[in-house]
Design a protein around this motif. Structure first.
Motif, PDB file in Angstrom:
ATOM      1  N   ALA A  80       0.833  -1.208   0.000  1.00  0.00           N
ATOM      2  CA  ALA A  80       0.000   0.000   0.000  1.00  0.00           C
ATOM      3  C   ALA A  80       0.867   1.259   0.000  1.00  0.00           C
ATOM      4  O   ALA A  80       0.576   2.218  -0.729  1.00  0.00           O
ATOM      5  CB  ALA A  80      -0.927  -0.006   1.207  1.00  0.00           C
ATOM      6  N   VAL A  81       1.943   1.256   0.776  1.00  0.00           N
ATOM      7  CA  VAL A  81       2.856   2.410   0.800  1.00  0.00           C
ATOM      8  C   VAL A  81       3.491   2.595  -0.575  1.00  0.00           C
ATOM      9  O   VAL A  81       3.573   3.715  -1.086  1.00  0.00           O
ATOM     10  CB  VAL A  81       3.935   2.231   1.898  1.00  0.00           C
ATOM     11  CG1 VAL A  81       5.043   3.272   1.754  1.00  0.00           C
ATOM     12  CG2 VAL A  81       3.304   2.313   3.273  1.00  0.00           C
ATOM     13  N   ARG A  82       3.913   1.513  -1.189  1.00  0.00           N
ATOM     14  CA  ARG A  82       4.533   1.588  -2.510  1.00  0.00           C
ATOM     15  C   ARG A  82       3.539   2.131  -3.546  1.00  0.00           C
ATOM     16  O   ARG A  82       3.887   2.978  -4.359  1.00  0.00           O
ATOM     17  CB  ARG A  82       5.038   0.200  -2.912  1.00  0.00           C
ATOM     18  CG  ARG A  82       5.845   0.172  -4.167  1.00  0.00           C
ATOM     19  CD  ARG A  82       6.513  -1.167  -4.471  1.00  0.00           C
ATOM     20  NE  ARG A  82       5.815  -2.353  -4.014  1.00  0.00           N
ATOM     21  CZ  ARG A  82       6.192  -3.092  -2.966  1.00  0.00           C
ATOM     22  NH1 ARG A  82       7.262  -2.757  -2.268  1.00  0.00           N
ATOM     23  NH2 ARG A  82       5.512  -4.158  -2.614  1.00  0.00           N
ATOM     24  N   THR A  83       2.299   1.665  -3.484  1.00  0.00           N
ATOM     25  CA  THR A  83       1.282   2.130  -4.426  1.00  0.00           C
ATOM     26  C   THR A  83       0.984   3.608  -4.232  1.00  0.00           C
ATOM     27  O   THR A  83       0.877   4.358  -5.211  1.00  0.00           O
ATOM     28  CB  THR A  83      -0.015   1.312  -4.250  1.00  0.00           C
ATOM     29  OG1 THR A  83       0.275  -0.068  -4.460  1.00  0.00           O
ATOM     30  CG2 THR A  83      -1.083   1.758  -5.216  1.00  0.00           C
ATOM     31  N   LEU A  84       0.859   4.044  -2.989  1.00  0.00           N
ATOM     32  CA  LEU A  84       0.593   5.464  -2.732  1.00  0.00           C
ATOM     33  C   LEU A  84       1.779   6.341  -3.129  1.00  0.00           C
ATOM     34  O   LEU A  84       1.590   7.471  -3.590  1.00  0.00           O
ATOM     35  CB  LEU A  84       0.240   5.687  -1.263  1.00  0.00           C
ATOM     36  CG  LEU A  84      -1.134   5.178  -0.834  1.00  0.00           C
ATOM     37  CD1 LEU A  84      -1.298   5.289   0.677  1.00  0.00           C
ATOM     38  CD2 LEU A  84      -2.240   5.950  -1.543  1.00  0.00           C
ATOM     39  N   ASN A  85       2.991   5.852  -2.968  1.00  0.00           N
ATOM     40  CA  ASN A  85       4.162   6.623  -3.384  1.00  0.00           C
ATOM     41  C   ASN A  85       4.227   6.799  -4.890  1.00  0.00           C
ATOM     42  O   ASN A  85       4.844   7.749  -5.378  1.00  0.00           O
ATOM     43  CB  ASN A  85       5.454   5.971  -2.881  1.00  0.00           C
ATOM     44  CG  ASN A  85       5.780   6.373  -1.469  1.00  0.00           C
ATOM     45  OD1 ASN A  85       5.571   7.509  -1.076  1.00  0.00           O
ATOM     46  ND2 ASN A  85       6.274   5.428  -0.691  1.00  0.00           N
ATOM     47  N   GLU A  86       3.589   5.904  -5.644  1.00  0.00           N
ATOM     48  CA  GLU A  86       3.576   6.025  -7.104  1.00  0.00           C
ATOM     49  C   GLU A  86       2.589   7.080  -7.592  1.00  0.00           C
ATOM     50  O   GLU A  86       2.684   7.527  -8.737  1.00  0.00           O
ATOM     51  CB  GLU A  86       3.241   4.670  -7.727  1.00  0.00           C
ATOM     52  CG  GLU A  86       4.332   3.639  -7.547  1.00  0.00           C
ATOM     53  CD  GLU A  86       3.923   2.261  -8.016  1.00  0.00           C
ATOM     54  OE1 GLU A  86       2.760   2.084  -8.442  1.00  0.00           O
ATOM     55  OE2 GLU A  86       4.772   1.354  -7.955  1.00  0.00           O
ATOM     56  N   LEU A  87       1.650   7.488  -6.740  1.00  0.00           N
ATOM     57  CA  LEU A  87       0.668   8.500  -7.135  1.00  0.00           C
ATOM     58  C   LEU A  87       1.315   9.882  -7.174  1.00  0.00           C
ATOM     59  O   LEU A  87       2.273  10.152  -6.448  1.00  0.00           O
ATOM     60  CB  LEU A  87      -0.504   8.515  -6.149  1.00  0.00           C
ATOM     61  CG  LEU A  87      -1.353   7.254  -6.070  1.00  0.00           C
ATOM     62  CD1 LEU A  87      -2.405   7.412  -4.981  1.00  0.00           C
ATOM     63  CD2 LEU A  87      -2.014   6.954  -7.407  1.00  0.00           C
ATOM     64  N   LEU A  91      -2.877  12.344  -4.478  1.00  0.00           N
ATOM     65  CA  LEU A  91      -2.793  12.251  -3.022  1.00  0.00           C
ATOM     66  C   LEU A  91      -3.642  13.325  -2.360  1.00  0.00           C
ATOM     67  O   LEU A  91      -4.312  13.070  -1.348  1.00  0.00           O
ATOM     68  CB  LEU A  91      -1.341  12.362  -2.551  1.00  0.00           C
ATOM     69  CG  LEU A  91      -0.443  11.175  -2.878  1.00  0.00           C
ATOM     70  CD1 LEU A  91       1.001  11.499  -2.512  1.00  0.00           C
ATOM     71  CD2 LEU A  91      -0.908   9.931  -2.169  1.00  0.00           C
ATOM     72  N   ARG A  92      -3.637  14.528  -2.913  1.00  0.00           N
ATOM     73  CA  ARG A  92      -4.460  15.610  -2.380  1.00  0.00           C
ATOM     74  C   ARG A  92      -5.938  15.263  -2.488  1.00  0.00           C
ATOM     75  O   ARG A  92      -6.722  15.569  -1.604  1.00  0.00           O
ATOM     76  CB  ARG A  92      -4.130  16.910  -3.122  1.00  0.00           C
ATOM     77  CG  ARG A  92      -4.541  18.150  -2.398  1.00  0.00           C
ATOM     78  CD  ARG A  92      -4.038  19.437  -3.042  1.00  0.00           C
ATOM     79  NE  ARG A  92      -3.970  19.391  -4.492  1.00  0.00           N
ATOM     80  CZ  ARG A  92      -2.840  19.533  -5.196  1.00  0.00           C
ATOM     81  NH1 ARG A  92      -1.705  19.735  -4.584  1.00  0.00           N
ATOM     82  NH2 ARG A  92      -2.859  19.497  -6.521  1.00  0.00           N
ATOM     83  N   ILE A 103       1.898   9.497   4.074  1.00  0.00           N
ATOM     84  CA  ILE A 103       1.558   8.197   3.493  1.00  0.00           C
ATOM     85  C   ILE A 103       1.735   7.070   4.507  1.00  0.00           C
ATOM     86  O   ILE A 103       0.820   6.280   4.738  1.00  0.00           O
ATOM     87  CB  ILE A 103       2.381   7.933   2.218  1.00  0.00           C
ATOM     88  CG1 ILE A 103       1.907   8.842   1.096  1.00  0.00           C
ATOM     89  CG2 ILE A 103       2.287   6.471   1.802  1.00  0.00           C
ATOM     90  CD1 ILE A 103       2.728   8.740  -0.181  1.00  0.00           C
ATOM     91  N   GLU A 104       2.894   6.976   5.120  1.00  0.00           N
ATOM     92  CA  GLU A 104       3.133   5.874   6.055  1.00  0.00           C
ATOM     93  C   GLU A 104       2.225   5.967   7.270  1.00  0.00           C
ATOM     94  O   GLU A 104       1.728   4.947   7.758  1.00  0.00           O
ATOM     95  CB  GLU A 104       4.599   5.835   6.460  1.00  0.00           C
ATOM     96  CG  GLU A 104       5.484   5.350   5.334  1.00  0.00           C
ATOM     97  CD  GLU A 104       6.876   5.011   5.804  1.00  0.00           C
ATOM     98  OE1 GLU A 104       7.059   4.731   7.010  1.00  0.00           O
ATOM     99  OE2 GLU A 104       7.777   4.995   4.955  1.00  0.00           O
ATOM    100  N   ASP A 105       1.990   7.172   7.762  1.00  0.00           N
ATOM    101  CA  ASP A 105       1.071   7.316   8.891  1.00  0.00           C
ATOM    102  C   ASP A 105      -0.339   6.880   8.510  1.00  0.00           C
ATOM    103  O   ASP A 105      -1.035   6.257   9.310  1.00  0.00           O
ATOM    104  CB  ASP A 105       1.037   8.766   9.376  1.00  0.00           C
ATOM    105  CG  ASP A 105       2.324   9.179  10.054  1.00  0.00           C
ATOM    106  OD1 ASP A 105       3.076   8.278  10.487  1.00  0.00           O
ATOM    107  OD2 ASP A 105       2.582  10.383  10.157  1.00  0.00           O
TER     108      ASP A 105
END
Length: 78
Positions: free
Chosen positions: A40-47, A52-53, A62-64
């Motif tokens: 999930a962290v990896r996927t969100l970092n790709e956005l 993200l906003r 993201i990690e939190d």
């Protein structure tokens, strides 16, 4: 007539293998949880930042957000 059970005098004790398997199951569950959160962290970092906003988080959150600390912070403001 009185019936006597054969197990009346025996004590029930857990076998050593039951403790082993429950500990193993806990570790396997923890491993799968960790792998899922890392994904999930990896996927969100790709956005990108705009996506993200739209979700309501910034890149530094993201990690939190994935590990649940972000939810506790949000509940203070609601």
């Amino acid at each position: 007539m009185t019936t006597i059970s054969q197990t009346a005098g025996r004590t029930l004790r857990p076998t050593s293998s039951s403790g082993f398997f429950s500990a193993l199951a806990l570790r396997v569950t923890a491993l799968f949880d960790r792998l899922e959160r890392r994904s999930a962290v990896r996927t969100l970092n790709e956005l990108d930042d705009r996506a993200l906003r739209d979700i309501g988080i910034t890149r530094s959150q993201i990690e939190d957000a994935v590990y649940g600390q972000f939810k506790a912070e949000l509940s203070r403001y609601l």
